[in-house]
Design an enzyme around this catalytic site. Structure first.
Site, mmCIF file in Angstrom:
data_model
loop_
_atom_site.group_PDB
_atom_site.id
_atom_site.type_symbol
_atom_site.label_atom_id
_atom_site.label_comp_id
_atom_site.label_asym_id
_atom_site.label_seq_id
_atom_site.Cartn_x
_atom_site.Cartn_y
_atom_site.Cartn_z
ATOM 1 N N SER A 68 0.804 -1.218 0.000
ATOM 2 C CA SER A 68 0.000 0.000 0.000
ATOM 3 C C SER A 68 0.843 1.277 0.000
ATOM 4 O O SER A 68 0.305 2.365 -0.163
ATOM 5 C CB SER A 68 -0.935 0.004 1.210
ATOM 6 N N ASP B 65 -2.239 -13.599 8.938
ATOM 7 C CA ASP B 65 -1.190 -13.535 7.912
ATOM 8 C C ASP B 65 0.189 -13.658 8.556
ATOM 9 O O ASP B 65 1.106 -12.910 8.245
ATOM 10 C CB ASP B 65 -1.332 -12.233 7.112
HETATM 11 N N1 LIG Z 1 8.189 -0.346 11.625
HETATM 12 C C1 LIG Z 1 9.060 -0.627 10.659
HETATM 13 N N2 LIG Z 1 10.356 -0.423 10.834
HETATM 14 C C2 LIG Z 1 11.242 -0.708 9.855
HETATM 15 N N3 LIG Z 1 10.929 -1.192 8.651
HETATM 16 C C3 LIG Z 1 9.637 -1.403 8.420
HETATM 17 C C4 LIG Z 1 8.638 -1.140 9.394
HETATM 18 N N4 LIG Z 1 7.448 -1.472 8.875
HETATM 19 C C5 LIG Z 1 7.701 -1.914 7.641
HETATM 20 N N5 LIG Z 1 9.010 -1.873 7.364
HETATM 21 C C6 LIG Z 1 9.662 -2.284 6.128
HETATM 22 O O1 LIG Z 1 8.855 -1.911 5.047
HETATM 23 C C7 LIG Z 1 8.484 -3.042 4.299
HETATM 24 C C8 LIG Z 1 7.073 -2.886 3.859
HETATM 25 O O2 LIG Z 1 6.233 -2.888 4.992
HETATM 26 P P1 LIG Z 1 4.682 -2.935 4.875
HETATM 27 O O3 LIG Z 1 4.079 -3.166 6.204
HETATM 28 O O4 LIG Z 1 4.242 -1.731 4.145
HETATM 29 O O5 LIG Z 1 4.593 -4.215 3.947
HETATM 30 P P2 LIG Z 1 3.407 -5.009 3.327
HETATM 31 O O6 LIG Z 1 2.750 -5.736 4.402
HETATM 32 O O7 LIG Z 1 3.936 -5.788 2.189
HETATM 33 O O8 LIG Z 1 2.483 -3.953 2.718
HETATM 34 P P3 LIG Z 1 1.055 -3.497 3.063
HETATM 35 O O9 LIG Z 1 0.904 -3.514 4.552
HETATM 36 O O10 LIG Z 1 1.056 -2.141 2.473
HETATM 37 O O11 LIG Z 1 0.202 -4.464 2.387
HETATM 38 C C9 LIG Z 1 8.719 -4.234 5.233
HETATM 39 O O12 LIG Z 1 9.092 -5.370 4.538
HETATM 40 C C10 LIG Z 1 9.845 -3.784 6.097
HETATM 41 O O13 LIG Z 1 11.061 -4.088 5.475
#
Ligand SMILES: Nc1ncnc2c1ncn2[C@@H]1O[C@H](COP(=O)(O)OP(=O)(O)OP(=O)(O)O)[C@@H](O)[C@H]1O
Length: 655
Positions: A371, A507
């Site tokens: 997203s 998930d």
């Molecule tokens: N709190 C955090 N601190 C550091 N890195 C983070 C954090 N949250 C996410 N990331 C990094 O960003 C990437 C993408 O995170 P995100 O949660 O957006 O992924 P997603 O689950 O694939 O996407 P979405 O939630 O949008 O569907 C993660 O793989 C991680 O490497």
């Protein structure tokens, strides 16, 4: 009434001028007619009677739950009571839609109608795997027979063989049904004329999986999870990630995606000057490459698995303390089709309606989600003291702290409900094994910034991707058993918190476990979370990522929080073997194997201790009653092997 073969309450509507109206009627099937009555007694004239000789087709459709469509020949007249005739235009509209209360009722009706209608073959199309389906393998002709076109196409391009069919035809049908529900019909390749036939030869040899290689799907396939509902409109993701990576020595803060570039042009990104000296910076290219390679590898096979259904809204309403504010259930209670304005309004109950740009300095991109992108940022200012949402969350914030900012362009999100879900669960879930949500901002109803604690170790998958190949081609885990036990124990603690609060994560997988520089382990990604209520302690919606999915989800049975326990078991296999079971299988076959194979086995069980095997055994029981709860998992001996966080830090050293 004499001659009744079947009767029962249904909802129906006809395809006509009042086609939006669903009406409750008592449906009766006799030897000649299908009749719709106002009451069970059937003593009045039926509202509508359809001659069985006029019915040319009956098929299941997704218009409504447990719904099927009856098609009639247009040259036939039906008996319609004059009073109801305005609902019905006999010769111009041919469809009648019927929705039953339960899945079982639906199949009862389909069978009965098929058996009675002379223009139908007497065999209904397969619609439900729990039912006796009318698909088979005809050994005389060596073909699958009676399968719908879409299934025929799927089977032809899958690696499911006649042997699989003979071993467990029910599991093949379950996999097909699940796959189709999950993907919808539009993901089936439009093959040439050769695929038009309903009967087809089983595939005895392996066939490379080719479904859904359309550009859009490939673009979406790099999404880390299969939450395509959220990603449909985020087309730049693939292009962005395929751009050349910064070479070592280049300033890796360079905004390296089209989306980023837009943000940059608009002056939205504040690049830190000090940051060039940051040793982490030079790793960004490498890290991104690893993440993307991982995504591509994982999702090469997953391309076609694109969830059609979004996380459901929470069912029951609770009385909320504060009557003026909507309850969490109210906030989650939204229709499948996201209503943007409504969701944005609800988001504002959690997010601060202020432009946060002056409060943060972007340092570098930490990751790319489905997203939006996640940035490492520095808090340089606090919002004014008078913002109640900011003050209310009991988080301690300090100027100068590092935070992770997930930037989501709301207009690009077709499934805002998932984001709303994530926001609410994070806002309510403060526990040491849950990634700490600090605050959120909504900018001009367009952009959502979710501010979280920064987990500099990245996700567990990144560590597992560093697995080395052994001489026999198997992966050698970069983690030892005490590190694995520690990660599993911490994940269990987080899950225990969620489950105690009647939340299922749905998930759990290595991608959704983040680590920080102190070696702390936290669960993230709450978009698929759902609340169980007393009224409804089993869910039936399919979400999650197939390779980690519990069999009861693939089998489309009701499920509860123990699906997280199964996924945790699969995650432990990931830690041991570098990947979940069946990752190398094409997706339909993988679903078949999950539905059919029972508990997945380790490639080499001798490579792990008895305690680890016992733990896996407790997680990976197909029978949900026998499967351990998280509380029970926490008492198992395997977890006594757990090291401390310091020892996990060693595994993070490649950073
Ligand atoms: N709190 C955090 N601190 C550091 N890195 C983070 C954090 N949250 C996410 N990331 C990094 O960003 C990437 C993408 O995170 P995100 O949660 O957006 O992924 P997603 O689950 O694939 O996407 P979405 O939630 O949008 O569907 C993660 O793989 C991680 O490497």
């Amino acid at each position: 009434m004499k001659g009744i073969k079947k009767g029962g309450w249904i909802s129906y509507k006809v395809d006509g001028i009042f086609s939006f109206l669903w009406q409750k009627r008592y449906l009766v099937l006799n030897d000649s007619y299908l009749s719709f009555y106002k009451s069970e007694k059937c003593n009045e004239e039926p509202v509508l009677s359809v001659a069985l000789t006029s019915i040319t087709n009956v098929s299941r459709i997704q218009l409504k739950k447990n719904c099927f469509e009856i098609l009639r020949a247009t040259d036939q007249k039906d008996n319609i009571s004059p009073i109801n005739s305005y609902f019905y235009e006999s010769n111009s509209k041919r469809s009648i839609f019927i929705s039953t209360r339960t899945e079982r009722d639906l199949h009862g009706w389909l069978d009965a109608i098929f058996a009675k209608c002379p223009l139908l073959s007497g065999v209904s199309s397969p619609t439900n795997f729990t039912h006796k389906v009318h698909v088979g393998f005809d050994p005389k002709v060596g073909n699958f027979v009676g399968v719908p076109d879409s299934w025929a196409t799927l089977l032809q391009t899958s690696e499911i063989t006649y042997d699989d069919w003979s071993r467990n035809s029910k599991a093949v049908i379950k996999a097909l049904q699940f796959y189709e529900d999950y993907n919808g019909f539009d993901t089936i390749p439009s093959n040439d004329n050769s695929n038009k036939s309903k009967d087809m030869k089983p595939l005895k040899t392996s066939t490379r999986y080719i479904i859904n290689k359309r550009t859009n799907s490939i673009k979406r396939s790099v999404s880390k999870t299969l939450r395509k509902g959220k990603t449909d409109s985020i087309l730049p993701v693939y292009q962005a990630e395929r751009k050349p990576f910064p070479r070592s020595g280049e300033n890796n803060n360079i905004i390296n995606s089209t989306e980023d570039a837009d943000i940059f042009r608009e002056g939205k990104v504040y690049v830190s000057k000090e940051n060039t000296a940051n040793p982490q910076t030079n790793q960004l290219g490498k890290k991104e490459q690893q993440v993307i390679q991982h995504h591509l590898r994982r999702h090469e096979n997953n391309v076609a698995l694109n969830p059609r259904r979004v996380a459901p809204s929470a069912p029951a309403k609770k009385v909320h303390d504060d009557e003026t504010k909507p309850s969490k259930q109210d906030l989650l209670e939204l229709r499948d089709t996201d209503d943007s304005d409504e969701i944005i309004m609800k988001m504002k109950t959690v997010a601060i309606d202020v432009n946060p740009r002056p409060y943060f300095q972007m340092v570098e991109k930490a990751g790319q989600g489905a997203s939006g992108a996640v940035y490492l940022s520095k808090r340089i200012r606090l919002p004014p003291n008078n913002d109640s949402k900011f003050l209310k969350s009991h988080c301690h914030r300090i100027v100068g702290e590092s935070v992770a900012i997930k930037q989501i362009h709301l207009s690009k999100q077709p499934k805002k409900q998932l984001i709303m879900n994530e926001l609410l669960v994070m806002n309510d879930s403060r526990q040491e094994n849950i990634v700490n949500f600090l605050e959120a901002y909504i900018i001009d109803d367009e952009e959502l910034w979710v501010i979280m604690e920064y987990m500099e170790g990245g996700c567990l998958t990144d560590i597992l991707d560093a697995a080395a190949e052994s001489s026999n081609g198997n992966k050698l885990s970069p983690l030892n058993e005490s590190q694995m036990a520690y990660i599993v124990r911490e994940t269990c603690q987080g899950l225990k918190f969620l489950h105690n609060n009647k939340i299922i994560h749905r998930d759990i997988k290595s991608d959704n476990i983040l680590l920080n520089s102190q070696g702390l382990v936290k669960i993230t990604d709450f978009g698929f979370c759902v609340e169980l209520t007393e009224k409804r302690s089993k869910r039936a919606t399919m979400v999650g990522t197939p390779y980690w999915m519990a069999p009861e989800i693939v089998n489309q049975k009701g499920y509860d929080e123990k699906v997280d326990v199964w996924s945790l078991g699969i995650m432990l296999i990931e830690m041991i073997e570098g990947e979940p079971p069946y990752l190398n299988e094409e997706p339909l076959k993988a679903l078949y194997l999950i539905a059919n194979n029972g508990s997945p086995k380790l490639r080499d069980p001798r490579q792990v201790s008895k305690k680890a095997r016992q733990f896996l055994d407790a997680c990976l029981q197909v029978d949900v009653e026998v499967r351990a709860s998280v509380r029970e998992l926490l008492t198992l001996n395997f977890l006594s092997l757990a090291c401390g966080p310091d020892e996990l830090k060693v595994a993070l050293k490649w950073y």
